[in-house]
Scaffold this motif. Structure first.
Motif, PDB file in Angstrom:
ATOM      1  N   THR A  54       9.986   5.390   3.499  1.00 41.93           N
ATOM      2  CA  THR A  54       9.634   6.624   2.788  1.00 41.93           C
ATOM      3  C   THR A  54      10.004   6.518   1.312  1.00 41.93           C
ATOM      4  OG1 THR A  54      11.803   7.565   3.267  1.00 41.93           O
ATOM      5  CG2 THR A  54      10.063   8.037   4.834  1.00 41.93           C
ATOM      6  N   ILE A  55       9.199   7.106   0.448  1.00 45.45           N
ATOM      7  CA  ILE A  55       9.579   7.151  -0.972  1.00 45.45           C
ATOM      8  C   ILE A  55       9.739   8.587  -1.466  1.00 45.45           C
ATOM      9  CG2 ILE A  55       8.598   4.905  -1.520  1.00 45.45           C
ATOM     10  CD1 ILE A  55       6.233   6.384  -2.804  1.00 45.45           C
ATOM     11  N   ASN A 115       0.844  -1.182   0.000  1.00 44.86           N
ATOM     12  CA  ASN A 115       0.000   0.000   0.000  1.00 44.86           C
ATOM     13  C   ASN A 115       0.886   1.240   0.000  1.00 44.86           C
ATOM     14  OD1 ASN A 115      -2.211   1.625   0.120  1.00 44.86           O
ATOM     15  ND2 ASN A 115      -2.860   0.991   2.165  1.00 44.86           N
ATOM     16  N   PHE A 116       0.313   2.326  -0.437  1.00 48.21           N
ATOM     17  CA  PHE A 116       1.013   3.601  -0.354  1.00 48.21           C
ATOM     18  C   PHE A 116       0.430   4.408   0.795  1.00 48.21           C
ATOM     19  CE2 PHE A 116       1.708   2.171  -4.626  1.00 48.21           C
ATOM     20  CZ  PHE A 116       2.997   2.570  -4.919  1.00 48.21           C
ATOM     21  N   LEU A 117       1.280   5.129   1.479  1.00 43.49           N
ATOM     22  CA  LEU A 117       0.830   5.976   2.579  1.00 43.49           C
ATOM     23  C   LEU A 117       1.075   7.424   2.205  1.00 43.49           C
ATOM     24  CD1 LEU A 117       2.402   3.889   5.461  1.00 43.49           C
ATOM     25  CD2 LEU A 117      -0.013   4.004   4.823  1.00 43.49           C
ATOM     26  N   MET A 118       0.067   8.258   2.422  1.00 42.00           N
ATOM     27  CA  MET A 118       0.225   9.664   2.053  1.00 42.00           C
ATOM     28  C   MET A 118      -0.243  10.563   3.191  1.00 42.00           C
ATOM     29  SD  MET A 118      -2.676   9.633  -0.904  1.00 42.00           S
ATOM     30  CE  MET A 118      -1.859   8.393  -1.870  1.00 42.00           C
ATOM     31  N   PRO A 119      -0.089  11.875   3.044  1.00 40.26           N
ATOM     32  CA  PRO A 119      -0.365  12.749   4.176  1.00 40.26           C
ATOM     33  C   PRO A 119      -1.726  12.464   4.829  1.00 40.26           C
ATOM     34  CG  PRO A 119       0.640  14.015   2.445  1.00 40.26           C
ATOM     35  CD  PRO A 119       0.409  12.632   1.886  1.00 40.26           C
ATOM     36  N   GLY A 120      -1.716  12.378   6.130  1.00 42.57           N
ATOM     37  CA  GLY A 120      -2.940  12.126   6.865  1.00 42.57           C
ATOM     38  C   GLY A 120      -3.133  10.661   7.210  1.00 42.57           C
ATOM     39  N   ASP A 121      -2.385   9.787   6.522  1.00 42.66           N
ATOM     40  CA  ASP A 121      -2.523   8.364   6.822  1.00 42.66           C
ATOM     41  C   ASP A 121      -1.875   8.047   8.155  1.00 42.66           C
ATOM     42  OD1 ASP A 121      -4.041   7.511   4.670  1.00 42.66           O
ATOM     43  OD2 ASP A 121      -2.307   7.194   3.387  1.00 42.66           O
ATOM     44  N   ILE A 122      -2.606   7.225   8.909  1.00 44.45           N
ATOM     45  CA  ILE A 122      -2.098   6.817  10.206  1.00 44.45           C
ATOM     46  C   ILE A 122      -1.686   5.366  10.104  1.00 44.45           C
ATOM     47  CG2 ILE A 122      -4.397   6.131  11.004  1.00 44.45           C
ATOM     48  CD1 ILE A 122      -3.586   7.180  13.769  1.00 44.45           C
ATOM     49  N   LEU A 182       6.137   8.474  -8.550  1.00 40.66           N
ATOM     50  CA  LEU A 182       6.261   7.025  -8.682  1.00 40.66           C
ATOM     51  C   LEU A 182       7.278   6.637  -9.746  1.00 40.66           C
ATOM     52  CD1 LEU A 182       2.467   6.120  -8.699  1.00 40.66           C
ATOM     53  CD2 LEU A 182       4.073   5.904  -6.783  1.00 40.66           C
ATOM     54  N   SER A 183       8.218   5.804  -9.385  1.00 40.19           N
ATOM     55  CA  SER A 183       9.130   5.259 -10.389  1.00 40.19           C
ATOM     56  C   SER A 183       8.498   4.004 -10.988  1.00 40.19           C
ATOM     57  CB  SER A 183      10.460   4.898  -9.748  1.00 40.19           C
ATOM     58  OG  SER A 183      10.277   3.814  -8.863  1.00 40.19           O
ATOM     59  N   ARG A 184       9.039   3.550 -12.114  1.00 41.98           N
ATOM     60  CA  ARG A 184       8.567   2.303 -12.732  1.00 41.98           C
ATOM     61  C   ARG A 184       8.708   1.134 -11.767  1.00 41.98           C
ATOM     62  NH1 ARG A 184       7.267   6.036 -15.002  1.00 41.98           N
ATOM     63  NH2 ARG A 184       7.809   6.771 -17.081  1.00 41.98           N
ATOM     64  N   GLN A 185       9.816   1.163 -11.058  1.00 44.65           N
ATOM     65  CA  GLN A 185      10.084   0.083 -10.115  1.00 44.65           C
ATOM     66  C   GLN A 185       9.026   0.028  -9.006  1.00 44.65           C
ATOM     67  OE1 GLN A 185      13.083  -2.183 -10.077  1.00 44.65           O
ATOM     68  NE2 GLN A 185      11.441  -3.174  -8.925  1.00 44.65           N
ATOM     69  N   HIS A 195       8.287  13.379 -13.954  1.00 42.70           N
ATOM     70  CA  HIS A 195       7.212  12.841 -13.123  1.00 42.70           C
ATOM     71  C   HIS A 195       6.010  12.392 -13.944  1.00 42.70           C
ATOM     72  CE1 HIS A 195       7.915  13.917  -8.652  1.00 42.70           C
ATOM     73  NE2 HIS A 195       8.779  13.052  -9.133  1.00 42.70           N
ATOM     74  N   LEU A 196       5.372  11.376 -13.449  1.00 40.47           N
ATOM     75  CA  LEU A 196       4.194  10.817 -14.097  1.00 40.47           C
ATOM     76  C   LEU A 196       2.994  11.726 -13.871  1.00 40.47           C
ATOM     77  CD1 LEU A 196       3.230   8.351 -15.615  1.00 40.47           C
ATOM     78  CD2 LEU A 196       2.814   7.231 -13.430  1.00 40.47           C
TER      79      LEU A 196
END
Lengths: 255, 255
Positions: B97-98, B73-80, B179-182, B213-214
């Motif tokens: 972190t990415i 999963n990806f985590l973004m601002p506000g995610d706990i 997001l990278s391809r990887q 950037h995508l």
DNA sequence: CGCTCGGTTGAGATAATTCAAGTGCAGTGG
DNA sequence: CCACTGCACTTGAATTATCTCAACCGAGCG
């Protein structure tokens, strides 16, 4: 059998006090028998009750518009579902029996009352949510990064493990699993014929026997092929001291 | 910025009363800045704090023994995350972190105290757990039953949707994703080169641009290719009346 | 300037899919 | 008791999606 499957499962990690157990068995509920292949919850359905599988197996599934099916998880005795009925009105996936089942349903409000009076139960439910999330995550890894034989082996091992936890099977007993090729395929994201081929080859390797019901012969080899590791089931979990915490009382909501 | 990303996100579906908001901003915590590619939690690590992403993106991931990686999963601002610290001592997956990140961590006990004093918060957390489970399930479908272009499109749309919810992006703004391809490959269970090829062809179709950037150009076509349906995010969810419910107080546990 | 790193592209290999025919068993009805 | 049907499973052969290996490109950086 007065011992409830749900209770039996929860007792794996929390010892519930007598009054809690008593309250659980006397809570208002409906006990339904359902034949195989029957839908318990439909996608988009409004949720009004919490359910517990008493006997038999069911699946969580999603169907895409063009008919592709993905099985999200298997449900077995002691598994509880639709806890989300407590905050959310609609189900994002369907639930369907895959064997003859006995399902107990408890109206949301009654269930909430039960939980609020029995704190140990709340803690137990929290644990079961954590475990379920772990299972979902492991399923992602299985489907995303493992090949056919690994996927199938890994799934079989998880199912046995959970069956043992649910006390529907003994550890030494060579568990027989009620799984068709089609079910396995839709669970691990393969076609049924590839599953069939893979299981054939597993049979040739002496890992499983598959006359009628699927039966695993060599759990250890299977586990090493699958790279199986129990950790995600959190069997070591012990509830923290949550004294005085998490009192979901009145809410201040708008909208 | 005194407005907390976490708060902003919770406000999407529960209006938190003033005192709750005040308590949340004054709770004891550590705010850390971390460069990209740094590990926040290691697999198997003992969890002692609850974390909130303040700025930037992170991933949940599992690494298999032979190096295969699956992003859960990806985590973004506000995610706990690491709410499970409340009952379980060990993490079954790692978090990394990415992008450059700001992460707030709150000791479990303090967090529990906060929740116990602010019921609306408990209800909000329950919602966020339901949403997260929905996201995990949808990820299973994505990886298990969709082809390359569907997987990628579906992921991109989900990420944008969540980004909008987190209030880090506007709906009309053509969001640019770090997001990278990887990363995409490890999220949707493909090889990076196949992701690259697929994105190239999406670019040829005019769906995305990918200089640096995508960036998605045509969300509608993308959504129809992906068969995207918001339902699993439970954006319509409204907390039930949980008055007097779910009081996880003392526990009666044995080992 | 020369590296490194992510991305792109080509060509051949491989895993899994589809289509299709065949097997075997369980249930049903004569 | 036997034939008939249906259904899950099996197996083969051809096809396709995706992967691997490898060469190359171009931007950013010391």
């Amino acid at each position: 059998m007065d011992m409830d499957a749900f209770l039996a499962r929860l007792q794996n990690y929390v010892t519930l006090p007598g009054p809690t157990r008593a309250a659980m068995s006397s809570v208002r509920h409906v006990l339904r028998q359902m034949p195989r292949g029957k839908s318990i919850i439909n996608e988009g359905e409004v949720l009004k009750r919490v359910h517990v599988i008493q006997k038999g197996w069911a699946i969580r599934k999603r169907i895409l518009e063009d008919g592709r099916r993905q099985i999200l998880n298997f449900l077995m005795p002691g598994d509880i579902f639709d806890l989300q009925a407590m905050i959310d009105s609609r189900s994002d996936h369907a639930i369907e029996t895959i064997t003859l089942c006995e399902v107990r349903s408890i109206p949301t409000q009654e269930f909430l009352a039960l939980v609020s009076e029995h704190p140990a139960l709340a803690s137990a439910l929290w644990w079961s949510t954590v475990q379920e999330e772990g299972i979902l995550r492991e399923h992602i890894v299985r489907v995303g990064r493992r090949n056919a034989i690994e996927r199938i082996s890994h799934l079989l091992i998880e199912l046995r493990r959970r069956l043992i936890l649910s006390e529907s099977a003994d550890a030494d007993e060579s568990v027989s699993l009620p799984l068709s090729r089609q079910l396995i395929a839709d669970a691990v994201g393969l076609s049924p014929v590839h599953v069939s081929r893979t299981i054939s080859s597993m049979r040739r390797m002496g890992l499983v026997s598959a006359n009628g019901h699927l039966r695993v012969l060599d759990w250890d080899s299977l586990a090493s092929i699958a790279g199986y590791d129990d950790q995600y089931l959190h069997l070591d979990a012990r509830p923290l001291d949550m004294t005085g915490c998490v009192n979901v009382g009145d809410r201040e909501t708008t909208a």
